[in-house]
Design a protein around this motif. Structure first.
Motif, PDB file in Angstrom:
ATOM      1  N   PRO A  81      25.526  -3.648 -12.929  1.00  0.00           N
ATOM      2  CA  PRO A  81      24.996  -2.294 -13.136  1.00  0.00           C
ATOM      3  C   PRO A  81      23.494  -2.286 -13.449  1.00  0.00           C
ATOM      4  O   PRO A  81      23.013  -3.142 -14.176  1.00  0.00           O
ATOM      5  CB  PRO A  81      25.806  -1.774 -14.328  1.00  0.00           C
ATOM      6  CG  PRO A  81      26.509  -2.933 -14.916  1.00  0.00           C
ATOM      7  CD  PRO A  81      26.481  -4.072 -13.958  1.00  0.00           C
ATOM      8  N   GLN A  82      22.807  -1.334 -12.849  1.00  0.00           N
ATOM      9  CA  GLN A  82      21.364  -1.152 -13.045  1.00  0.00           C
ATOM     10  C   GLN A  82      21.136   0.283 -13.473  1.00  0.00           C
ATOM     11  O   GLN A  82      21.786   1.179 -12.932  1.00  0.00           O
ATOM     12  CB  GLN A  82      20.620  -1.347 -11.720  1.00  0.00           C
ATOM     13  CG  GLN A  82      20.894  -2.650 -11.012  1.00  0.00           C
ATOM     14  CD  GLN A  82      20.132  -3.794 -11.646  1.00  0.00           C
ATOM     15  OE1 GLN A  82      19.088  -3.564 -12.264  1.00  0.00           O
ATOM     16  NE2 GLN A  82      20.658  -5.001 -11.532  1.00  0.00           N
ATOM     17  N   ASN A  83      20.168   0.483 -14.392  1.00  0.00           N
ATOM     18  CA  ASN A  83      19.946   1.866 -14.816  1.00  0.00           C
ATOM     19  C   ASN A  83      18.621   2.449 -14.307  1.00  0.00           C
ATOM     20  O   ASN A  83      18.130   3.428 -14.849  1.00  0.00           O
ATOM     21  CB  ASN A  83      20.043   1.987 -16.336  1.00  0.00           C
ATOM     22  CG  ASN A  83      20.414   3.401 -16.749  1.00  0.00           C
ATOM     23  OD1 ASN A  83      20.977   4.158 -15.942  1.00  0.00           O
ATOM     24  ND2 ASN A  83      20.074   3.810 -17.955  1.00  0.00           N
ATOM     25  N   HIS A  84      18.080   1.856 -13.197  1.00  0.00           N
ATOM     26  CA  HIS A  84      16.868   2.469 -12.617  1.00  0.00           C
ATOM     27  C   HIS A  84      17.216   3.887 -12.187  1.00  0.00           C
ATOM     28  O   HIS A  84      18.301   4.127 -11.657  1.00  0.00           O
ATOM     29  CB  HIS A  84      16.404   1.679 -11.391  1.00  0.00           C
ATOM     30  CG  HIS A  84      16.215   0.221 -11.672  1.00  0.00           C
ATOM     31  ND1 HIS A  84      15.431  -0.246 -12.703  1.00  0.00           N
ATOM     32  CD2 HIS A  84      16.740  -0.872 -11.086  1.00  0.00           C
ATOM     33  CE1 HIS A  84      15.466  -1.560 -12.722  1.00  0.00           C
ATOM     34  NE2 HIS A  84      16.272  -1.970 -11.751  1.00  0.00           N
ATOM     35  N   PHE A  85      16.290   4.793 -12.366  1.00  0.00           N
ATOM     36  CA  PHE A  85      16.496   6.213 -12.027  1.00  0.00           C
ATOM     37  C   PHE A  85      17.755   6.777 -12.700  1.00  0.00           C
ATOM     38  O   PHE A  85      18.412   7.661 -12.173  1.00  0.00           O
ATOM     39  CB  PHE A  85      16.596   6.419 -10.500  1.00  0.00           C
ATOM     40  CG  PHE A  85      15.405   5.919  -9.751  1.00  0.00           C
ATOM     41  CD1 PHE A  85      14.238   6.680  -9.705  1.00  0.00           C
ATOM     42  CD2 PHE A  85      15.436   4.691  -9.103  1.00  0.00           C
ATOM     43  CE1 PHE A  85      13.128   6.210  -9.022  1.00  0.00           C
ATOM     44  CE2 PHE A  85      14.324   4.229  -8.426  1.00  0.00           C
ATOM     45  CZ  PHE A  85      13.169   4.982  -8.384  1.00  0.00           C
ATOM     46  N   ARG A  86      18.137   6.215 -13.816  1.00  0.00           N
ATOM     47  CA  ARG A  86      19.332   6.616 -14.593  1.00  0.00           C
ATOM     48  C   ARG A  86      20.618   6.576 -13.751  1.00  0.00           C
ATOM     49  O   ARG A  86      21.548   7.358 -13.954  1.00  0.00           O
ATOM     50  CB  ARG A  86      19.130   8.011 -15.206  1.00  0.00           C
ATOM     51  CG  ARG A  86      17.968   8.050 -16.186  1.00  0.00           C
ATOM     52  CD  ARG A  86      17.982   9.298 -17.030  1.00  0.00           C
ATOM     53  NE  ARG A  86      19.097   9.327 -17.981  1.00  0.00           N
ATOM     54  CZ  ARG A  86      19.371  10.358 -18.777  1.00  0.00           C
ATOM     55  NH1 ARG A  86      18.606  11.430 -18.731  1.00  0.00           N
ATOM     56  NH2 ARG A  86      20.387  10.326 -19.601  1.00  0.00           N
ATOM     57  N   MET A  87      20.663   5.627 -12.815  1.00  0.00           N
ATOM     58  CA  MET A  87      21.846   5.502 -11.958  1.00  0.00           C
ATOM     59  C   MET A  87      23.115   5.235 -12.756  1.00  0.00           C
ATOM     60  O   MET A  87      24.161   5.819 -12.520  1.00  0.00           O
ATOM     61  CB  MET A  87      21.666   4.307 -11.009  1.00  0.00           C
ATOM     62  CG  MET A  87      21.044   4.648  -9.697  1.00  0.00           C
ATOM     63  SD  MET A  87      21.053   3.222  -8.615  1.00  0.00           S
ATOM     64  CE  MET A  87      20.417   1.892  -9.574  1.00  0.00           C
ATOM     65  N   GLN A  88      22.993   4.309 -13.722  1.00  0.00           N
ATOM     66  CA  GLN A  88      24.193   3.941 -14.470  1.00  0.00           C
ATOM     67  C   GLN A  88      24.675   5.100 -15.350  1.00  0.00           C
ATOM     68  O   GLN A  88      25.874   5.353 -15.459  1.00  0.00           O
ATOM     69  CB  GLN A  88      23.945   2.701 -15.328  1.00  0.00           C
ATOM     70  CG  GLN A  88      25.254   2.101 -15.802  1.00  0.00           C
ATOM     71  CD  GLN A  88      25.040   0.946 -16.758  1.00  0.00           C
ATOM     72  OE1 GLN A  88      23.930   0.415 -16.866  1.00  0.00           O
ATOM     73  NE2 GLN A  88      26.080   0.544 -17.454  1.00  0.00           N
ATOM     74  N   ASP A  89      23.718   5.815 -15.949  1.00  0.00           N
ATOM     75  CA  ASP A  89      24.095   6.975 -16.764  1.00  0.00           C
ATOM     76  C   ASP A  89      24.887   7.974 -15.914  1.00  0.00           C
ATOM     77  O   ASP A  89      25.867   8.573 -16.354  1.00  0.00           O
ATOM     78  CB  ASP A  89      22.851   7.700 -17.299  1.00  0.00           C
ATOM     79  CG  ASP A  89      22.006   6.818 -18.214  1.00  0.00           C
ATOM     80  OD1 ASP A  89      22.465   5.717 -18.542  1.00  0.00           O
ATOM     81  OD2 ASP A  89      20.890   7.244 -18.576  1.00  0.00           O
ATOM     82  N   ALA A  90      24.394   8.152 -14.664  1.00  0.00           N
ATOM     83  CA  ALA A  90      25.029   9.133 -13.776  1.00  0.00           C
ATOM     84  C   ALA A  90      26.435   8.669 -13.377  1.00  0.00           C
ATOM     85  O   ALA A  90      27.378   9.467 -13.378  1.00  0.00           O
ATOM     86  CB  ALA A  90      24.159   9.354 -12.548  1.00  0.00           C
ATOM     87  N   VAL A  91      26.573   7.383 -13.042  1.00  0.00           N
ATOM     88  CA  VAL A  91      27.896   6.873 -12.649  1.00  0.00           C
ATOM     89  C   VAL A  91      28.856   6.972 -13.840  1.00  0.00           C
ATOM     90  O   VAL A  91      30.025   7.355 -13.697  1.00  0.00           O
ATOM     91  CB  VAL A  91      27.790   5.424 -12.114  1.00  0.00           C
ATOM     92  CG1 VAL A  91      29.172   4.804 -11.920  1.00  0.00           C
ATOM     93  CG2 VAL A  91      27.035   5.407 -10.792  1.00  0.00           C
TER      94      VAL A  91
END
Ligand SMILES: Cc1cc2nc3c(=O)[nH]c(=O)nc-3n(C[C@H](O)[C@H](O)[C@H](O)COP(=O)(O)OP(=O)(O)OC[C@H]3O[C@@H](n4cnc5c(N)ncnc54)[C@H](O)[C@@H]3O)c2cc1C
Length: 438
Positions: free
Chosen positions: A368-378
């Motif tokens: 998991p990567q949180n660039h551009f809040r990707m992980q928060d969104a998933v």
């Protein structure tokens, strides 16, 4: 046959039916609900999502559900191709207001919801099967029921709710049910005692284990019981040569990480199977009727979205029905909102469900990567936060783009997985789970 009338008739006393019946009875409608089984009864669908919590609060049953539930703070993903285990913690989602969810025995959960609708004034009948429906356009519907003692009754209802779950009573009758052309899987499951849970606060977390033929769920329930199920391609379930329970145990043995957690455990009931469950109805509202929850659509259990969608549909459905019966001028806007919201929920979960067994998706979940809040969104999607306007969609689009980039880098594995998936979707045969095939 006796004849009677009501404002709203509800087919089915699962989460969708009992919720809509409680909400409408509370608003002063004469609601009649028929449930063909008797609570408490077994039902699959035991892992709830964090966004179920506000619905349980609004319904006024959260305290009761708390007494029968395990706390689920996260979803843990295990992949045999990756060294590490990855945990998605709901407390780190985009909006952190709902950091936990419940794991429940559905026999107990559904009983609470059913009793609640009775307490709110609904006339709810058990072991009472709806046998026929005649739709009368804006005048509602004529409904026929048969009780356990064989007594038949006819009901004149101003509005009909189909909450019959995967029986899809009305969609079947109207010929509007269509098989999902993009998905096909089947599940084999049972309850166990003595399975090894995660330590401490993580005890109630759900674990997902990928394996060669699909994936497993491991759902810890209260009183030491654990629900374990395999969601597989249909071809795999057709290779069964033993009784269902032995087949489930043999399937668990194919996944060493899960087998380790199951060591010394005991199966508590004969394994059950469900197949051909991915479908959608062509429409969900018509003159004088509405389809809620699984009676409208079901895709796949991987994200534990079924009960959330069923209860969400019941809340929106109650507003729509109230408007239809009291202030019809308000109804068209609520119907549009219902259509839009339910399609939005099914569509967003589906994009992930269809790709869940792809090597590219697995690689993304396991790194998991949180660039551009990707992980928060998933994480928000995994929590079911799709209906409150939480602004996750730009980040989800970035995640989806990355998925396609990963697919290009892993082209050979992804094409192989895609071909396998396509074969599985075309697999039309029924899966029999009775007795031994030896
Ligand atoms: C293998 C599998 C695993 C799942 N895991 C999860 C999970 O972990 N989490 C999750 O949220 N969801 C899960 N689901 C989905 C979940 O089970 C459903 O989405 C949810 O139960 C839908 O609620 P409902 O009220 O629409 O239907 P149901 O819960 O199915 O209720 C429908 C009710 O209608 C009654 N009924 C049917 N026909 C009639 C009739 N003619 N007359 C009277 N009564 C009738 C039935 O007896 C039933 O009680 C899973 C599904 C499957 C197949």
């Amino acid at each position: 046959m006796t004849e009677d009338s009501c404002d709203v008739f509800v087919i089915g006393g699962g989460p969708a039916g009992s919720t809509v019946a409680a909400l409408l009875a509370e608003r002063g409608f004469h609601v009649v609900l028929a449930e063909k089984d008797r609570h408490p009864r077994f039902h699959i669908g035991e892992s709830l999502l964090p966004l179920n919590m506000p619905l349980l609060d609004r319904l006024g049953v959260r305290d009761q559900v708390e007494t029968i539930a395990m706390h689920k703070y996260a979803a843990e993903f295990n992949s045999p191709q990756h060294e590490r285990i990855v945990t998605f913690d709901f407390g780190l989602a985009w909006d952190r207001s709902y950091p936990l969810a419940y794991q429940v025995k559905r026999s107990e959960f559904d009983q609470i919801l059913f009793d609640h609708c009775v307490a709110k004034g609904a006339q709810a009948m058990q072991e009472c099967k709806v046998t026929a429906v005649e739709l009368k356009g804006r005048d509602g519907a004529q409904v026929k029921t048969r009780a356990a003692d064989g007594a038949e009754q006819s009901w004149d209802a101003r509005f009909l709710v189909d909450a019959s779950g995967r029986d899809t009573f009305l969609a079947g009758q109207l010929g509007i049910k269509k098989k999902n052309s993009k998905h096909n899987s089947a599940a084999l499951y049972s309850h166990f005692e003595g399975a090894q849970r995660l330590p401490g606060r993580a005890e109630g977390n759900i674990s997902i284990f990928w394996f060669e033929h699909g994936w497993f769920w491991f759902i810890p329930l209260k009183d030491g019981v654990t629900s374990v199920g395999a969601v597989c391609w249909p071809y795999y379930l057709k290779t069964r040569r033993t009784d269902p329970s032995t087949f489930l145990l043999d399937t668990i043995a194919l996944c060493p990480a899960l087998a380790a957690r199951m060591e010394g455990s005991k199966i508590l009931q004969a394994a059950m199977a469900t197949g051909n469950y991915s479908y959608e109805s062509r429409h969900m509202v018509g003159d004088g009727y509405i389809l809620l929850g699984d009676a409208y659509a079901f895709v796949d259990p991987v994200f534990s979205s079924g009960v959330l969608l069923a209860m969400t549909s019941a809340f929106l459905g109650a507003d729509l029905i109230e408007a239809q019966l009291r202030t019809p001028a308000r109804a068209p806007a609520l119907i549009r909102n219902y259509n839009r919201t339910m399609r939005h929920g099914v569509k967003n979960f589906s994009w992930f469900i269809y790709r869940m067994t792809s090597p590219a998706m697995r690689a993304l979940f396991m790194n998991p990567q949180n660039h551009f809040r990707m992980q928060d969104a998933v994480l928000s999607l995994l929590a079911g936060d799709l209906f409150r306007g939480t602004p996750i969609y730009r980040s989800l689009r970035v995640f989806k783009t990355l998925y396609y980039v990963f697919s290009l880098f892993m082209l050979k594995q992804c094409v192989t997985a895609w071909l396998r998936r396509r074969r599985a979707i075309r697999d039309e045969g029924e899966i029999s789970m009775t007795g031994s095939r030896a």
